[in-house]
Write an enzyme that holds these catalytic residues in place. Sequence first.
Site, PDB file in Angstrom:
ATOM      1  CD  GLN A   1     -13.014  -1.944  -0.292  1.00 32.06           C
ATOM      2  OE1 GLN A   1     -12.164  -1.880   0.859  1.00 32.06           O
ATOM      3  NE2 GLN A   1     -14.271  -2.331  -0.058  1.00 32.06           N
TER       4      GLN A   1
ATOM      5  CG  HIS B   1      -8.427   0.225  -2.687  1.00 33.44           C
ATOM      6  ND1 HIS B   1      -7.625  -0.907  -2.249  1.00 33.44           N
ATOM      7  CD2 HIS B   1      -9.083   0.505  -1.543  1.00 33.44           C
ATOM      8  CE1 HIS B   1      -7.731  -1.066  -1.096  1.00 33.44           C
ATOM      9  NE2 HIS B   1      -8.770  -0.363  -0.570  1.00 33.44           N
TER      10      HIS B   1
ATOM     11  NE  ARG C   1      -9.990  -5.178   0.739  1.00 36.50           N
ATOM     12  CZ  ARG C   1      -9.312  -4.153   0.978  1.00 36.50           C
ATOM     13  NH1 ARG C   1     -10.117  -3.292   1.714  1.00 36.50           N
ATOM     14  NH2 ARG C   1      -7.879  -4.059   1.182  1.00 36.50           N
TER      15      ARG C   1
ATOM     16  CB  CYS D   1     -14.152   1.485   0.168  1.00 38.26           C
ATOM     17  SG  CYS D   1     -13.542   3.205   0.221  1.00 38.26           S
TER      18      CYS D   1
ATOM     19  NE  ARG E   1      -3.830   0.812   2.186  1.00 37.43           N
ATOM     20  CZ  ARG E   1      -5.101   0.710   2.571  1.00 37.43           C
ATOM     21  NH1 ARG E   1      -5.143   1.404   3.672  1.00 37.43           N
ATOM     22  NH2 ARG E   1      -5.877   0.312   2.035  1.00 37.43           N
TER      23      ARG E   1
ATOM     24  CG  ASP F   1     -13.715   6.811  -0.955  1.00 34.96           C
ATOM     25  OD1 ASP F   1     -13.352   6.462   0.310  1.00 34.96           O
ATOM     26  OD2 ASP F   1     -12.647   6.543  -1.679  1.00 34.96           O
TER      27      ASP F   1
HETATM   28  N1  NVA Z   1      -9.739   6.978  -0.954  1.00 34.10           N
HETATM   29  C1  NVA Z   1      -9.854   6.430  -0.067  1.00 34.10           C
HETATM   30  C2  NVA Z   1      -9.945   4.983   0.053  1.00 34.10           C
HETATM   31  C3  NVA Z   1      -9.468   4.297   1.350  1.00 34.10           C
HETATM   32  C4  NVA Z   1      -9.785   2.751   1.575  1.00 34.10           C
HETATM   33  C5  NVA Z   1      -7.944   6.765   0.520  1.00 34.10           C
HETATM   34  O1  NVA Z   1      -7.290   6.639  -0.437  1.00 34.10           O
HETATM   35  O2  NVA Z   1      -7.786   7.352   1.439  1.00 34.10           O
HETATM   36  N1   CP Z   2     -11.104   0.009   2.696  1.00 35.43           N
HETATM   37  C1   CP Z   2      -9.747  -0.299   2.910  1.00 35.43           C
HETATM   38  O1   CP Z   2      -9.043  -0.446   2.231  1.00 35.43           O
HETATM   39  O2   CP Z   2      -9.532   0.082   4.446  1.00 35.43           O
HETATM   40  P1   CP Z   2      -8.333   0.389   5.250  1.00 35.43           P
HETATM   41  O3   CP Z   2      -7.886   1.646   4.661  1.00 35.43           O
HETATM   42  O4   CP Z   2      -8.817   0.220   6.664  1.00 35.43           O
HETATM   43  O5   CP Z   2      -7.341  -0.849   4.751  1.00 35.43           O
END
Ligand code: NVA
Ligand code: CP
Length: 310
Positions: free
Chosen positions: A138, A135, A298, A270, A108, A230
């Site tokens: 997800q 992502h 997930r 998400c 990540r 989101d």
């Molecule tokens: N768009 C959000 C998704 C988190 C799972 C982010 O990138 O923070």
């Molecule tokens: N939806 C998701 O990826 O959650 P986290 O940021 O908690 O991993």
Amino acid sequence: MAVNMRGKDVISIHDLTREEVEQILDTTHILKMKHKLGELYHPLKGKTLGMIFQKSSTRTRVSFEVGMYQLGGHALFLSANDLQLNRGETIADTARNLSRYLDGIMIRTFSHQDVVDLADYGSVPVINGLTDLLHPCQVLSDLFSIREKKQNLEGLKLAYIGDGNNMAHSLMFGGAKTGMQVVICSPSGFEPDPEITRLSRLDATKTGAAIAIQSDPVEAVKDADIIYTDVWASMGQEEEHAQRLKSFSDYQVNAALMEKAGEDVLVMHCLPAHRGEEITDEVIDGPSSIVFDQAENRLHVQKAIMALIM
Ligand code: NVA
Ligand code: CP
């Protein structure tokens, strides 16, 4: 017919074939059933997944770690702060080294190119656990969750209300691969990346899917089977938060917007949610919401991915 996905990276749904996406969803169903029945299944015994995190996570970290354990393998949490990566070691050298120890890497991070480079320079499969661009894990979980509730995906209308961000992009790719109608509804200036739009429309021509970009939430949710939202400020955009609250104020998923959609509409997010911003408590805790099913899935989807590629 089964497709051999051993050794494959999962970086973008756009890179997967429709058959591979379906195989991930079908395998998820099998692994979820096994788990619910208490059946042990250890295809990854003796294997190790490295999990590199340059951003925070609750769901991704826990579901990958638990998933790997349930498959008989081991998961290693690697905070980027503690890796030499943070002291200037290149992604290429990191990839070459980690490939000597690990059987798979989940990462990540911010830059999508870093994930692509990790896969190019390493020799073990790489899974994208979120970048600024995409992502995929997800959205594969979301496709599975929709299929669980609605039995199929083809022809369903998904209205995404909010920022044209990593989630919007992966939903466009996921919907395009599976024949859905995806409407991305964002305020001016926050539309999805034009290249992602182009590529998802290209995929859509092969599956009968449709990808639309527009800006009126009421219009977008009309006849929708799924409303998705989101956060308005993603990880890394914390400084823009106050300004974004203003830009997105007409894009909240609330009871008034829900009234414009059909009775059977599903509400998805998400997570993490910023309650009172992009979604109200009433909606996220209401009868249409399947957000915690998405979060649970997930685990099952990522187990399927790891079992197929590692
Ligand atoms: N768009 C959000 C998704 C988190 C799972 C982010 O990138 O923070
Ligand atoms: N939806 C998701 O990826 O959650 P986290 O940021 O908690 O991993």
